[in-house]
Design an enzyme around this catalytic site. Structure first.
Site, PDB file in Angstrom:
ATOM      1  N   CYS A  27     -54.960  -0.122  12.155  1.00  0.00           N
ATOM      2  CA  CYS A  27     -53.943  -0.479  13.159  1.00  0.00           C
ATOM      3  C   CYS A  27     -54.061   0.342  14.439  1.00  0.00           C
ATOM      4  O   CYS A  27     -53.456   0.002  15.450  1.00  0.00           O
ATOM      5  CB  CYS A  27     -52.550  -0.336  12.559  1.00  0.00           C
ATOM      6  SG  CYS A  27     -52.325  -1.434  11.162  1.00  0.00           S
ATOM      7  N   HIS A  65     -47.443   0.249  18.068  1.00  0.00           N
ATOM      8  CA  HIS A  65     -47.965  -0.664  17.039  1.00  0.00           C
ATOM      9  C   HIS A  65     -46.777  -1.288  16.327  1.00  0.00           C
ATOM     10  O   HIS A  65     -45.767  -0.615  16.074  1.00  0.00           O
ATOM     11  CB  HIS A  65     -48.825   0.141  16.056  1.00  0.00           C
ATOM     12  CG  HIS A  65     -49.190  -0.620  14.830  1.00  0.00           C
ATOM     13  ND1 HIS A  65     -49.772  -1.865  14.880  1.00  0.00           N
ATOM     14  CD2 HIS A  65     -49.039  -0.330  13.503  1.00  0.00           C
ATOM     15  CE1 HIS A  65     -49.977  -2.300  13.643  1.00  0.00           C
ATOM     16  NE2 HIS A  65     -49.541  -1.390  12.791  1.00  0.00           N
ATOM     17  N   ASN A 108     -47.315  -8.033  11.528  1.00  0.00           N
ATOM     18  CA  ASN A 108     -48.259  -6.961  11.823  1.00  0.00           C
ATOM     19  C   ASN A 108     -49.660  -7.566  11.930  1.00  0.00           C
ATOM     20  O   ASN A 108     -50.257  -7.922  10.923  1.00  0.00           O
ATOM     21  CB  ASN A 108     -48.180  -5.910  10.707  1.00  0.00           C
ATOM     22  CG  ASN A 108     -49.134  -4.750  10.929  1.00  0.00           C
ATOM     23  OD1 ASN A 108     -49.965  -4.775  11.833  1.00  0.00           O
ATOM     24  ND2 ASN A 108     -49.031  -3.736  10.082  1.00  0.00           N
TER      25      ASN A 108
HETATM   26  O1  UT7 Z   1     -49.711  -1.217   9.975  1.00  0.00           O
HETATM   27  C1  UT7 Z   1     -50.137  -0.363   8.979  1.00  0.00           C
HETATM   28  C2  UT7 Z   1     -49.107   0.557   8.614  1.00  0.00           C
HETATM   29  N1  UT7 Z   1     -48.189  -0.049   7.692  1.00  0.00           N
HETATM   30  C3  UT7 Z   1     -46.919   0.216   7.796  1.00  0.00           C
HETATM   31  O2  UT7 Z   1     -46.529   0.906   8.721  1.00  0.00           O
HETATM   32  C4  UT7 Z   1     -45.973  -0.237   6.725  1.00  0.00           C
HETATM   33  C5  UT7 Z   1     -45.017   0.865   6.380  1.00  0.00           C
HETATM   34  N2  UT7 Z   1     -44.079   0.542   5.319  1.00  0.00           N
HETATM   35  C6  UT7 Z   1     -43.106  -0.366   5.480  1.00  0.00           C
HETATM   36  O3  UT7 Z   1     -42.989  -1.006   6.499  1.00  0.00           O
HETATM   37  C7  UT7 Z   1     -42.088  -0.503   4.371  1.00  0.00           C
HETATM   38  O4  UT7 Z   1     -42.307   0.516   3.435  1.00  0.00           O
HETATM   39  C8  UT7 Z   1     -42.147  -1.888   3.649  1.00  0.00           C
HETATM   40  C9  UT7 Z   1     -41.620  -2.946   4.572  1.00  0.00           C
HETATM   41  C10 UT7 Z   1     -43.588  -2.193   3.241  1.00  0.00           C
HETATM   42  C11 UT7 Z   1     -41.275  -1.857   2.412  1.00  0.00           C
HETATM   43  O5  UT7 Z   1     -39.952  -1.493   2.777  1.00  0.00           O
HETATM   44  P1  UT7 Z   1     -39.173  -0.362   1.938  1.00  0.00           P
HETATM   45  O6  UT7 Z   1     -37.834  -0.283   2.518  1.00  0.00           O
HETATM   46  O7  UT7 Z   1     -40.034   0.871   1.986  1.00  0.00           O
HETATM   47  O8  UT7 Z   1     -39.088  -1.004   0.519  1.00  0.00           O
HETATM   48  P2  UT7 Z   1     -39.695  -0.466  -0.855  1.00  0.00           P
HETATM   49  O9  UT7 Z   1     -41.178  -0.555  -0.841  1.00  0.00           O
HETATM   50  O10 UT7 Z   1     -39.078   0.873  -1.150  1.00  0.00           O
HETATM   51  O11 UT7 Z   1     -39.123  -1.520  -1.857  1.00  0.00           O
HETATM   52  C12 UT7 Z   1     -37.714  -1.695  -2.055  1.00  0.00           C
HETATM   53  C13 UT7 Z   1     -37.508  -2.795  -3.067  1.00  0.00           C
HETATM   54  C14 UT7 Z   1     -38.376  -2.678  -4.309  1.00  0.00           C
HETATM   55  O12 UT7 Z   1     -37.622  -3.124  -5.421  1.00  0.00           O
HETATM   56  P3  UT7 Z   1     -36.937  -2.062  -6.413  1.00  0.00           P
HETATM   57  O13 UT7 Z   1     -38.073  -1.237  -6.956  1.00  0.00           O
HETATM   58  O14 UT7 Z   1     -35.998  -1.268  -5.560  1.00  0.00           O
HETATM   59  O15 UT7 Z   1     -36.261  -2.941  -7.417  1.00  0.00           O
HETATM   60  C15 UT7 Z   1     -39.485  -3.657  -4.053  1.00  0.00           C
HETATM   61  O16 UT7 Z   1     -40.054  -4.159  -5.244  1.00  0.00           O
HETATM   62  O17 UT7 Z   1     -37.848  -4.053  -2.468  1.00  0.00           O
HETATM   63  C16 UT7 Z   1     -38.755  -4.740  -3.328  1.00  0.00           C
HETATM   64  N3  UT7 Z   1     -39.627  -5.570  -2.484  1.00  0.00           N
HETATM   65  C17 UT7 Z   1     -39.317  -6.805  -2.093  1.00  0.00           C
HETATM   66  N4  UT7 Z   1     -38.240  -7.569  -2.332  1.00  0.00           N
HETATM   67  C18 UT7 Z   1     -38.218  -8.797  -1.756  1.00  0.00           C
HETATM   68  C19 UT7 Z   1     -40.832  -5.223  -1.958  1.00  0.00           C
HETATM   69  N5  UT7 Z   1     -41.311  -6.253  -1.239  1.00  0.00           N
HETATM   70  C20 UT7 Z   1     -40.387  -7.238  -1.297  1.00  0.00           C
HETATM   71  C21 UT7 Z   1     -40.305  -8.515  -0.737  1.00  0.00           C
HETATM   72  N6  UT7 Z   1     -39.219  -9.267  -0.986  1.00  0.00           N
HETATM   73  N7  UT7 Z   1     -41.265  -9.027   0.046  1.00  0.00           N
END
Ligand code: UT7
Length: 342
Positions: free
Chosen positions: A126, A267, A297
């Site tokens: 990125c 980004h 993204n």
């Molecule tokens: O460009 C390259 C760099 N990349 C980034 O900068 C990405 C950085 N990370 C992020 O943007 C965020 O971490 C995400 C958007 C990927 C995830 O958001 P989060 O608030 O960190 O969520 P999480 O990974 O902690 O997941 C929270 C919950 C989980 O369920 P449990 O374990 O709490 O029951 C996930 O399984 O949300 C669940 N989950 C989803 N639910 C519905 C993860 N993906 C999804 C989804 N739809 N698509």
């Protein structure tokens, strides 16, 4: 086809490079959050709240990164008032090259008919557009080349697992290109840059197979290792902390305060990351461009896509002081300070 002798043309430092023109391209096909609800267990509400994304564009099968790069690049060259033959150097930032080799820069050079150009790809995920801007601008400032075409382009849909809800909602396809050339006035152009890499974060965001360590095999395909794998929260925390620190360092060493910045172009990986970084650096919300809602993204494409929207919205004008920030797999982090030139 003539071979480039552009790098022999002169080595007298000329000062600064400036962005002469900008153009972008996204493929027409749109994948909405509602479409993704039919593929994986997710919801429009979750995606919007956690990321800020409503929709993203994806290519039709058979379209590669060099194809979408060409659309943006040809238009950027035209807007600069140049022809492909004027371009001395092509740098393509991408994590989804058409193939491992030849480089996308070579394929793009041929598609454009840029007969004098040499070039190469930059692999910085990125941060690839930011890193490419730095490399191109430094070669121009050194007097080694006159016009450099800098492209950030990715067909992320080619490496996304549309059965993995933790990644497939995040990414889209898109391209952006700028033409860099010698500054028309000493105040304008790319003022300074700061970049960092931290390989300890390699496992947090990667595509595990398809390289020399794990070449493609039936096993790697069965294990779905040719797709993006991400530990989202590790990347999130790193992004906020390190991008913020790097931006602050860049501002400090140029005696610039957050109030002096006219536009913050980050980004676009997650709305919450952009807001947290701008808050940390002290940049007012009104000076932050966020367009992740429409594109997701697009990896190397996000920064030129955001710049383009800012220009179209009248929020980026000649003389504006722009802070660019990037973070991505590697980890790679980047920040540039630019005095906008058109
Ligand atoms: O460009 C390259 C760099 N990349 C980034 O900068 C990405 C950085 N990370 C992020 O943007 C965020 O971490 C995400 C958007 C990927 C995830 O958001 P989060 O608030 O960190 O969520 P999480 O990974 O902690 O997941 C929270 C919950 C989980 O369920 P449990 O374990 O709490 O029951 C996930 O399984 O949300 C669940 N989950 C989803 N639910 C519905 C993860 N993906 C999804 C989804 N739809 N698509």
């Amino acid at each position: 086809m003539r071979t480039s002798i552009a790098n022999l043309a002169g080595t007298t430092p000329i000062g600064r490079a400036e962005i002469k023109s900008l153009a972008t391209y996204v493929p027409p096909r749109v994948l909405t959050n509602a479409d993704l609800e039919k593929l994986v267990d997710t919801s429009d509400e979750w995606i919007l709240q956690r990321t800020g994304i409503r929709e993203r564009h994806i290519v039709e099968p058979g379209v590669g990164t060099s194809d979408i790069a060409k659309e943006a690049a040809a238009e950027a060259i035209r807007r600069a008032g140049l022809t492909p033959d004027d371009i001395d150097l092509i740098i393509v930032g991408t994590v989804t090259p058409d193939m491992l080799f030849p480089s996308t820069a070579c394929l793009l050079q041929h598609k454009l008919g840029a007969s004098r150009a040499w070039g190469f790809d930059v692999s910085a995920a990125c941060s690839a557009f930011a890193y490419s801007l730095t490399v191109g601008s430094q070669l121009i400032a050194a007097g080694s080349v006159k016009y450099a075409l800098i492209v950030g382009a990715d067909v992320m849909s080619s490496i996304i697992d549309y059965t993995d809800r933790t990644t497939c909602v995040l990414f889209g396809d898109g391209a952006g290109a700028v033409v860099l050339g010698p500054s028309s006035s000493p105040e304008l152009g790319i003022i300074d840059f700061a970049h960092e890499i931290d390989g300890s974060g390699g496992a947090a965001l990667c595509m595990p197979a398809g390289g020399s360590l794990k070449p493609a095999s039936h096993e790697t395909v069965d294990q779905r290792l040719h797709f993006v794998k991400q530990d989202g929260s590790t990347v999130f925390k790193f992004a906020v902390r390190r991008t913020g620190d790097l931006c602050e360092r860049l501002l400090r060493r140029n005696n610039v305060t957050a109030d002096d910045i006219d536009l913050f172009v980050s980004h676009q990986a997650n709305r919450r990351i952009i807001e947290a970084v701008s808050e940390r650096v002290g940049i007012d919300k009104s000076k932050v461009i966020i367009n992740i809602e429409r594109f997701g993204n697009t990896t190397a494409g996000t920064i030129p896509l955001a710049m383009n929207d800012a220009v179209l919205q009248g929020r980026l004008k000649k003389g504006d002081l722009v802070l660019v920030a990037s973070v991505g797999a590697g980890f790679t982090v980047g920040a540039l300070l630019i005095r906008w030139a058109f």
